[in-house]
Write a protein that holds these residues in place. Structure first.
Motif, PDB file in Angstrom:
ATOM      1  N   VAL A   4       0.858  -1.180   0.000  1.00 34.87           N
ATOM      2  CA  VAL A   4       0.000   0.000   0.000  1.00 34.87           C
ATOM      3  C   VAL A   4       0.898   1.235   0.000  1.00 34.87           C
ATOM      4  O   VAL A   4       1.677   1.440   0.935  1.00 34.87           O
ATOM      5  N   CYS A  26      -4.184   6.328  -0.321  1.00 34.01           N
ATOM      6  CA  CYS A  26      -3.474   5.052  -0.434  1.00 34.01           C
ATOM      7  C   CYS A  26      -3.762   4.411  -1.784  1.00 34.01           C
ATOM      8  O   CYS A  26      -4.891   4.454  -2.270  1.00 34.01           O
ATOM      9  N   GLU A  28      -3.225   0.679  -3.758  1.00 32.76           N
ATOM     10  CA  GLU A  28      -2.920  -0.721  -3.510  1.00 32.76           C
ATOM     11  C   GLU A  28      -2.184  -1.350  -4.695  1.00 32.76           C
ATOM     12  O   GLU A  28      -2.583  -1.174  -5.850  1.00 32.76           O
ATOM     13  N   ASN A  37      -8.040  -0.757  -6.067  1.00 30.00           N
ATOM     14  CA  ASN A  37      -8.663  -0.772  -4.747  1.00 30.00           C
ATOM     15  C   ASN A  37      -7.936   0.232  -3.851  1.00 30.00           C
ATOM     16  O   ASN A  37      -7.151  -0.127  -2.974  1.00 30.00           O
ATOM     17  N   ASN A  38      -8.187   1.507  -4.101  1.00 33.18           N
ATOM     18  CA  ASN A  38      -7.493   2.566  -3.380  1.00 33.18           C
ATOM     19  C   ASN A  38      -8.305   3.042  -2.180  1.00 33.18           C
ATOM     20  O   ASN A  38      -9.494   2.753  -2.060  1.00 33.18           O
ATOM     21  N   TYR A  39      -7.650   3.774  -1.296  1.00 35.30           N
ATOM     22  CA  TYR A  39      -8.308   4.341  -0.114  1.00 35.30           C
ATOM     23  C   TYR A  39      -8.019   5.835  -0.090  1.00 35.30           C
ATOM     24  O   TYR A  39      -6.863   6.251  -0.214  1.00 35.30           O
ATOM     25  N   ALA A  76     -11.848   1.811   9.579  1.00 33.31           N
ATOM     26  CA  ALA A  76     -11.765   1.466   8.147  1.00 33.31           C
ATOM     27  C   ALA A  76     -10.339   1.603   7.645  1.00 33.31           C
ATOM     28  O   ALA A  76      -9.859   0.772   6.853  1.00 33.31           O
ATOM     29  N   SER A  79      -8.138  -1.272   9.019  1.00 34.89           N
ATOM     30  CA  SER A  79      -8.505  -2.518   8.323  1.00 34.89           C
ATOM     31  C   SER A  79      -7.923  -2.558   6.919  1.00 34.89           C
ATOM     32  O   SER A  79      -7.506  -3.621   6.435  1.00 34.89           O
ATOM     33  N   TYR A  80      -7.881  -1.394   6.261  1.00 31.72           N
ATOM     34  CA  TYR A  80      -7.360  -1.333   4.897  1.00 31.72           C
ATOM     35  C   TYR A  80      -5.863  -1.631   4.832  1.00 31.72           C
ATOM     36  O   TYR A  80      -5.392  -2.359   3.959  1.00 31.72           O
TER      37      TYR A  80
END
Length: 259
Positions: A4, A26, A28, A37-39, A76, A79-80
């Motif tokens: 990440v 973030c 991935e 699948n970014n944050y 969240a 967890s990511y």
């Protein structure tokens, strides 16, 4: 391997002075490939933002007052990142803020709900790595983009998600990988924020002639290893290329060659 790439923006320089996070971005990577699948989250810092910080990222507190508090996104976020390897440019800065935010939540709740970031994942500092690879040179993200020909033309102001995307490209290039190259037959089905990457992708013609491979001559190999030895001397006794080929650390008096 799940990695990440992380970046943050803040109200100022030091969490010990009460400065807070305002943005986390973030990106991935799994097996060195973007997943999409970014944050990304903006955060209400509950305080004014230093003018110097606003000049860097463009945000004022007024822009962020309707955003969630960090305590609302902490579960969240943890967890990511949990179980991943975090790639951060100048990791002590970002980790200092993230650990401080988690610590403040513990204080508010009166219990040890969260540990430090290092309790949840490994951390790889790309700035420290770049300094080992390029001793004595500028190794800011912009400087690395120029060195590795990574396009950062959209970076007029700092933004956590944009900077993470750029850092991911730099990291993959700096460590020997390809980023925006899709070979014939590979799926280009990408989702979310990664769709914009496809616009700049150049597809290689699978029918092109095979590339000609030229082997280094013995003289060229000798010159190559002599240069690596000079790099090792200038960098205080460390040269990653020599270390990989010669784990014992002994000097290469004669360049290895086949035949």
């Amino acid at each position: 391997m799940r990695q990440v790439v992380l970046d943050t923006e803040t109200t100022g320089m030091d969490p010990k002075e009460g400065h807070r996070l305002i943005e986390i971005g973030c990106v991935e990577l799994i097996s060195r490939k973007f997943t999409g699948n970014n944050y990304h989250v903006y955060i209400n810092p509950e305080r004014e933002i230093d003018i110097e910080a606003t000049q860097v990222h463009g945000f004022t507190w007024e822009d962020l007052k309707d955003k969630p508090l960090f305590i609302e996104v902490a579960d969240a976020f943890v967890s990511y990142i949990e179980g991943s390897e975090l790639l951060i440019h100048n990791a002590p800065f970002d980790l200092g803020f993230l650990d401080a935010e988690l610590g403040w939540i513990n204080q508010q709740l009166g219990q040890q709900r969260y540990g430090k970031i290092a309790d949840y994942c490994k951390v790889f500092d790309t700035l420290a790595y770049a300094r080992r690879r390029h001793p004595g040179q500028r190794n800011s993200l912009d400087a690395l983009c120029k060195r590795y020909e990574v396009d950062n033309s959209g970076r007029t102001l700092h933004g956590a998600l944009l900077d993470s995307e750029i850092l991911a490209d730099v990291y993959l290039t700096m460590t020997g990988g390809q980023t925006t190259l899709l070979l014939g037959g590979e799926s280009d089905e990408l989702s979310g924020d990664h769709q914009g990457l496809l616009a700049s992708t150049r597809r290689v013609d699978s029918q092109r002639p095979a590339l000609k491979v030229l082997q280094a001559t013995a003289e060229e190999q000798t010159e190559h290893y002599a240069k690596l030895e000079r790099i090792k001397k200038k960098s205080g006794g460390s040269c990653m290329w020599l270390d990989m080929e010669n784990p014992s650390g002994e000097s290469n008096d004669v360049a290895p060659h086949s035949g």
